[in-house]
Design a protein around this motif. Structure first.
Motif, PDB file in Angstrom:
ATOM      1  N   THR A 201       0.842  -1.193   0.000  1.00  0.00           N
ATOM      2  CA  THR A 201       0.000   0.000   0.000  1.00  0.00           C
ATOM      3  C   THR A 201       0.875   1.240   0.000  1.00  0.00           C
ATOM      4  O   THR A 201       1.849   1.317   0.754  1.00  0.00           O
ATOM      5  N   ALA A 202       0.529   2.202  -0.855  1.00  0.00           N
ATOM      6  CA  ALA A 202       1.276   3.459  -0.928  1.00  0.00           C
ATOM      7  C   ALA A 202       0.364   4.622  -0.550  1.00  0.00           C
ATOM      8  O   ALA A 202      -0.808   4.648  -0.921  1.00  0.00           O
ATOM      9  N   ILE A 203       0.917   5.583   0.177  1.00  0.00           N
ATOM     10  CA  ILE A 203       0.171   6.790   0.532  1.00  0.00           C
ATOM     11  C   ILE A 203       1.118   7.978   0.458  1.00  0.00           C
ATOM     12  O   ILE A 203       2.270   7.896   0.902  1.00  0.00           O
ATOM     13  N   ASN A 204       0.650   9.078  -0.131  1.00  0.00           N
ATOM     14  CA  ASN A 204       1.428  10.309  -0.205  1.00  0.00           C
ATOM     15  C   ASN A 204       1.072  11.187   0.984  1.00  0.00           C
ATOM     16  O   ASN A 204      -0.036  11.729   1.063  1.00  0.00           O
ATOM     17  N   CYS A 205       1.994  11.316   1.906  1.00  0.00           N
ATOM     18  CA  CYS A 205       1.715  12.033   3.153  1.00  0.00           C
ATOM     19  C   CYS A 205       1.476  13.521   2.924  1.00  0.00           C
ATOM     20  O   CYS A 205       0.848  14.181   3.758  1.00  0.00           O
ATOM     21  N   ALA A 206       1.977  14.064   1.811  1.00  0.00           N
ATOM     22  CA  ALA A 206       1.805  15.492   1.535  1.00  0.00           C
ATOM     23  C   ALA A 206       0.461  15.788   0.888  1.00  0.00           C
ATOM     24  O   ALA A 206       0.032  16.942   0.849  1.00  0.00           O
ATOM     25  N   ALA A 207      -0.214  14.753   0.383  1.00  0.00           N
ATOM     26  CA  ALA A 207      -1.448  14.972  -0.373  1.00  0.00           C
ATOM     27  C   ALA A 207      -2.705  14.888   0.478  1.00  0.00           C
ATOM     28  O   ALA A 207      -3.799  15.177  -0.001  1.00  0.00           O
ATOM     29  N   ILE A 208      -2.570  14.485   1.730  1.00  0.00           N
ATOM     30  CA  ILE A 208      -3.735  14.292   2.595  1.00  0.00           C
ATOM     31  C   ILE A 208      -3.734  15.330   3.710  1.00  0.00           C
ATOM     32  O   ILE A 208      -2.721  15.488   4.409  1.00  0.00           O
ATOM     33  N   PRO A 209      -4.837  16.066   3.883  1.00  0.00           N
ATOM     34  CA  PRO A 209      -4.904  17.066   4.961  1.00  0.00           C
ATOM     35  C   PRO A 209      -4.627  16.427   6.322  1.00  0.00           C
ATOM     36  O   PRO A 209      -4.966  15.257   6.560  1.00  0.00           O
ATOM     37  N   GLU A 210      -4.015  17.209   7.205  1.00  0.00           N
ATOM     38  CA  GLU A 210      -3.599  16.688   8.507  1.00  0.00           C
ATOM     39  C   GLU A 210      -4.759  16.078   9.280  1.00  0.00           C
ATOM     40  O   GLU A 210      -4.616  15.024   9.909  1.00  0.00           O
ATOM     41  N   GLN A 211      -5.920  16.692   9.201  1.00  0.00           N
ATOM     42  CA  GLN A 211      -7.056  16.203   9.984  1.00  0.00           C
ATOM     43  C   GLN A 211      -7.574  14.845   9.496  1.00  0.00           C
ATOM     44  O   GLN A 211      -8.279  14.144  10.214  1.00  0.00           O
ATOM     45  N   LEU A 212      -7.237  14.478   8.257  1.00  0.00           N
ATOM     46  CA  LEU A 212      -7.685  13.197   7.716  1.00  0.00           C
ATOM     47  C   LEU A 212      -6.602  12.115   7.774  1.00  0.00           C
ATOM     48  O   LEU A 212      -6.898  10.936   7.604  1.00  0.00           O
ATOM     49  N   LEU A 213      -5.350  12.530   7.995  1.00  0.00           N
ATOM     50  CA  LEU A 213      -4.239  11.589   7.913  1.00  0.00           C
ATOM     51  C   LEU A 213      -4.327  10.498   8.975  1.00  0.00           C
ATOM     52  O   LEU A 213      -4.085   9.318   8.701  1.00  0.00           O
ATOM     53  N   GLU A 214      -4.711  10.884  10.200  1.00  0.00           N
ATOM     54  CA  GLU A 214      -4.809   9.896  11.279  1.00  0.00           C
ATOM     55  C   GLU A 214      -5.876   8.855  10.965  1.00  0.00           C
ATOM     56  O   GLU A 214      -5.661   7.647  11.135  1.00  0.00           O
ATOM     57  N   SER A 215      -7.031   9.299  10.480  1.00  0.00           N
ATOM     58  CA  SER A 215      -8.096   8.370  10.127  1.00  0.00           C
ATOM     59  C   SER A 215      -7.676   7.471   8.965  1.00  0.00           C
ATOM     60  O   SER A 215      -7.969   6.274   8.953  1.00  0.00           O
ATOM     61  N   GLU A 216      -6.971   8.051   7.987  1.00  0.00           N
ATOM     62  CA  GLU A 216      -6.558   7.286   6.807  1.00  0.00           C
ATOM     63  C   GLU A 216      -5.572   6.186   7.184  1.00  0.00           C
ATOM     64  O   GLU A 216      -5.661   5.065   6.688  1.00  0.00           O
ATOM     65  N   LEU A 217      -4.645   6.491   8.074  1.00  0.00           N
ATOM     66  CA  LEU A 217      -3.621   5.512   8.436  1.00  0.00           C
ATOM     67  C   LEU A 217      -4.065   4.571   9.561  1.00  0.00           C
ATOM     68  O   LEU A 217      -3.787   3.372   9.520  1.00  0.00           O
ATOM     69  N   PHE A 218      -4.739   5.113  10.564  1.00  0.00           N
ATOM     70  CA  PHE A 218      -5.073   4.314  11.750  1.00  0.00           C
ATOM     71  C   PHE A 218      -6.516   3.834  11.771  1.00  0.00           C
ATOM     72  O   PHE A 218      -6.867   2.945  12.550  1.00  0.00           O
ATOM     73  N   GLY A 219      -7.386   4.439  10.935  1.00  0.00           N
ATOM     74  CA  GLY A 219      -8.794   4.071  10.922  1.00  0.00           C
ATOM     75  C   GLY A 219      -9.603   4.853  11.942  1.00  0.00           C
ATOM     76  O   GLY A 219      -9.061   5.627  12.734  1.00  0.00           O
ATOM     77  N   HIS A 220     -10.916   4.650  11.944  1.00  0.00           N
ATOM     78  CA  HIS A 220     -11.777   5.277  12.944  1.00  0.00           C
ATOM     79  C   HIS A 220     -13.002   4.393  13.177  1.00  0.00           C
ATOM     80  O   HIS A 220     -13.287   3.500  12.384  1.00  0.00           O
ATOM     81  N   ILE A 221     -13.683   4.661  14.276  1.00  0.00           N
ATOM     82  CA  ILE A 221     -14.909   3.912  14.561  1.00  0.00           C
ATOM     83  C   ILE A 221     -16.108   4.803  14.273  1.00  0.00           C
ATOM     84  O   ILE A 221     -15.995   6.029  14.185  1.00  0.00           O
ATOM     85  N   LYS A 222     -17.235   4.184  14.125  1.00  0.00           N
ATOM     86  CA  LYS A 222     -18.473   4.910  13.835  1.00  0.00           C
ATOM     87  C   LYS A 222     -18.750   5.942  14.930  1.00  0.00           C
ATOM     88  O   LYS A 222     -18.654   5.652  16.117  1.00  0.00           O
ATOM     89  N   GLY A 223     -19.042   7.165  14.492  1.00  0.00           N
ATOM     90  CA  GLY A 223     -19.366   8.226  15.433  1.00  0.00           C
ATOM     91  C   GLY A 223     -18.162   8.935  16.022  1.00  0.00           C
ATOM     92  O   GLY A 223     -18.312   9.795  16.892  1.00  0.00           O
ATOM     93  N   ALA A 224     -16.953   8.603  15.546  1.00  0.00           N
ATOM     94  CA  ALA A 224     -15.744   9.224  16.105  1.00  0.00           C
ATOM     95  C   ALA A 224     -15.710  10.722  15.838  1.00  0.00           C
ATOM     96  O   ALA A 224     -15.166  11.491  16.630  1.00  0.00           O
ATOM     97  N   PHE A 225     -16.288  11.142  14.726  1.00  0.00           N
ATOM     98  CA  PHE A 225     -16.349  12.560  14.380  1.00  0.00           C
ATOM     99  C   PHE A 225     -17.495  12.745  13.395  1.00  0.00           C
ATOM    100  O   PHE A 225     -18.077  11.769  12.903  1.00  0.00           O
ATOM    101  N   THR A 226     -17.837  13.974  13.120  1.00  0.00           N
ATOM    102  CA  THR A 226     -18.933  14.272  12.190  1.00  0.00           C
ATOM    103  C   THR A 226     -18.642  13.664  10.826  1.00  0.00           C
ATOM    104  O   THR A 226     -17.591  13.898  10.246  1.00  0.00           O
ATOM    105  N   GLY A 227     -19.577  12.870  10.335  1.00  0.00           N
ATOM    106  CA  GLY A 227     -19.402  12.215   9.045  1.00  0.00           C
ATOM    107  C   GLY A 227     -18.894  10.789   9.142  1.00  0.00           C
ATOM    108  O   GLY A 227     -18.879  10.067   8.142  1.00  0.00           O
ATOM    109  N   ALA A 228     -18.470  10.364  10.336  1.00  0.00           N
ATOM    110  CA  ALA A 228     -18.006   8.979  10.521  1.00  0.00           C
ATOM    111  C   ALA A 228     -19.217   8.086  10.737  1.00  0.00           C
ATOM    112  O   ALA A 228     -19.583   7.754  11.866  1.00  0.00           O
ATOM    113  N   GLU A 229     -19.834   7.689   9.648  1.00  0.00           N
ATOM    114  CA  GLU A 229     -21.097   6.944   9.720  1.00  0.00           C
ATOM    115  C   GLU A 229     -20.898   5.440   9.868  1.00  0.00           C
ATOM    116  O   GLU A 229     -21.856   4.712  10.112  1.00  0.00           O
TER     117      GLU A 229
END
Length: 457
Positions: A201-229
């Protein structure tokens, strides 16, 4: 003395012998050739370094005492240019301190003259076993690097290093300019490793906004933030057992670096919004065009993360450093374009090829591909002319930029103007830009701007 075993086990392995004694040089050449080796000889260290420009051996055997550059000085040069090649040092003045000193510095073995033929052959065989795959020229063993088009010695040496580290789980840092093929090298390392049947898997760390990078790499659970359905599995979990390539790691936000460091240390991730950590088994390959040592000094990159990522560093050469690969790459891009666009088969004339070989290539392989595709698109003949190539080379720098190129140009121009206005006062410039000093230094580092030079002006 029977040489049959060596002939079988060392079939066509390359050996470079260096000695200023012509008779001994000839004798060693005869012994090793009889054992099935492909042998090159050099009468001194300078000649040997010249041979290494187009002959990459599996082992170098060098005399210690030679006129001019001695064996240990030659070893130092070889270690810089080809760090994976084992070096065997011979001497008639061998002492225990000499041997200890040489092996401490990284010399593979130390032979005291006179030595038996079998001792020499056994030592060479042991050195070759350090890199067994290098003797195999064809078959599935070379599939790992099939997408890397090269015949240059600098790339051969790099690929040998890549193959050597592939089966370890050590983190690899690839440093190079943009457009050189960092992801291709990372994929090749993955294909040469025991993780090749798992996910890459490849990811460009410069292309992803900081607020989304943690979710993209580590994942999230439902309801963790607005839009996490729903629950989202991050790339670390999705790549479990495989290889994760973090491109442009030097542009990763400083605040996120500590989170990545924790994951690498603990080998577990905690999805955003979760209280449970999940164990992961992932091999990390990262890449950057940024000088991370300078970034550490500017406090835009964590030193502890740098050492965690940079267990093995590979320097990917620019296209200008591997010009002998340009004809191969040109033919590859010609074939690709013909197959993809269904255009008539094209070739390139000699004058056009000479232009391509001598061009500066600031955009590296990506720029070469663009020039070839533009030349094909505008060619009405079966042969691409020098004029088409000249126009493509000239137009390549003025073509309509991509969004990222336009954004980079704006940022660089904006930062430069700020530094001129403030005479290089970073604190003042950061306040005008409404950014903190750390983030502002990171922006300067990304665009290779040095505040001190504006103070002089």
């Amino acid at each position: 003395m029977s040489l049959s075993n060596q002939t079988v086990t060392s079939n066509s392995a390359k050996i470079l012998i260096v000695d200023d004694d012509p008779s001994l040089l000839r004798l060693l050449g005869i012994r090793l050739s009889a054992a099935g080796y492909d042998v090159e000889s050099a009468a001194n260290a300078k000649i040997a370094l010249g041979r290494l420009q187009n002959f990459i051996p599996q082992v170098v055997i060098s005399d210690l005492r030679m006129e001019g550059m001695d064996g240990m000085a030659l070893f130092e040069q070889i270690r810089i240019q080809h760090p994976n090649i084992p070096v065997v040092i011979m001497t008639a003045h061998g002492t225990i301190p000499d041997a200890i000193n040489a092996t401490k510095q990284g010399v593979f073995s130390f032979l005291t003259k006179p030595f038996e033929s079998q001792e020499l052959l056994d030592t060479v065989e042991q050195a070759i076993r350090l890199q067994p795959s290098q003797n195999e020229k064809t078959g599935e063993t070379e599939l790992w690097r099939n997408n890397i088009i090269s015949r240059s010695t600098v790339m051969t040496s790099l690929l040998q290093q890549a193959k050597q580290v592939a089966n370890s789980d050590f983190s690899v840092l690839i440093h190079s300019q943009s457009g050189t093929g960092k992801e291709l090298l990372a994929k090749a390392i993955h294909q040469a490793s025991n993780r090749k049947n798992k996910v890459f898997t490849a990811i460009n760390c410069a292309a992803i906004p900081e607020q989304l990078l943690e979710s993209e790499l580590f994942g999230h659970i439902k309801g963790a933030f607005t839009g996490a359905e729903r629950n989202h599995q991050g790339l670390f979990q999705a790549t479990n057992g495989g290889t994760l390539f973090l491109d442009e790691i030097g542009d990763m936000p400083l605040s996120f670096q500590v989170k990545l460091l924790r994951v690498l240390q603990e080998r577990e991730v905690r999805p955003v919004g979760s209280t449970q950590a999940v164990k992961v088994d992932v091999r990390i390959i990262s890449a950057t065009h940024v000088n991370l040592t300078n970034a550490i000094k500017a406090n835009t990159f964590r030193e502890d993360l740098y050492y965690r990522l940079n267990v093995v560093e590979l320097e990917l050469p620019t296209l200008a450093q591997r010009r002998e690969d340009i004809p191969l790459l040109v033919q590859y891009f010609l074939n690709q374009a013909v197959a993809r666009s269904n255009v008539p088969i094209k070739s390139i004339n000699q004058e056009a090829m000479e232009l391509l070989i001598s061009a500066p290539w600031p955009g590296n392989i990506r720029q070469l591909q663009n020039v070839i595709e533009q030349s094909i698109a505008l060619s009405s003949e079966s042969i691409i002319s020098a004029n088409l190539v000249k126009n493509a080379l000239r137009d390549d720098s003025t073509q309509f930029p991509s969004f990222q190129q336009a954004r980079d140009h704006f940022e660089r121009d904006y930062l430069s103007k700020l530094l001129k206005i403030t005479a290089g006062n970073v604190s003042q410039a950061a306040r005008i830009a409404q950014r903190n000093r750390t983030e502002f230094y990171k922006l300067l580092n990304r665009h290779h701007l040095v505040a001190e030079s504006y103070r002089e002006e």
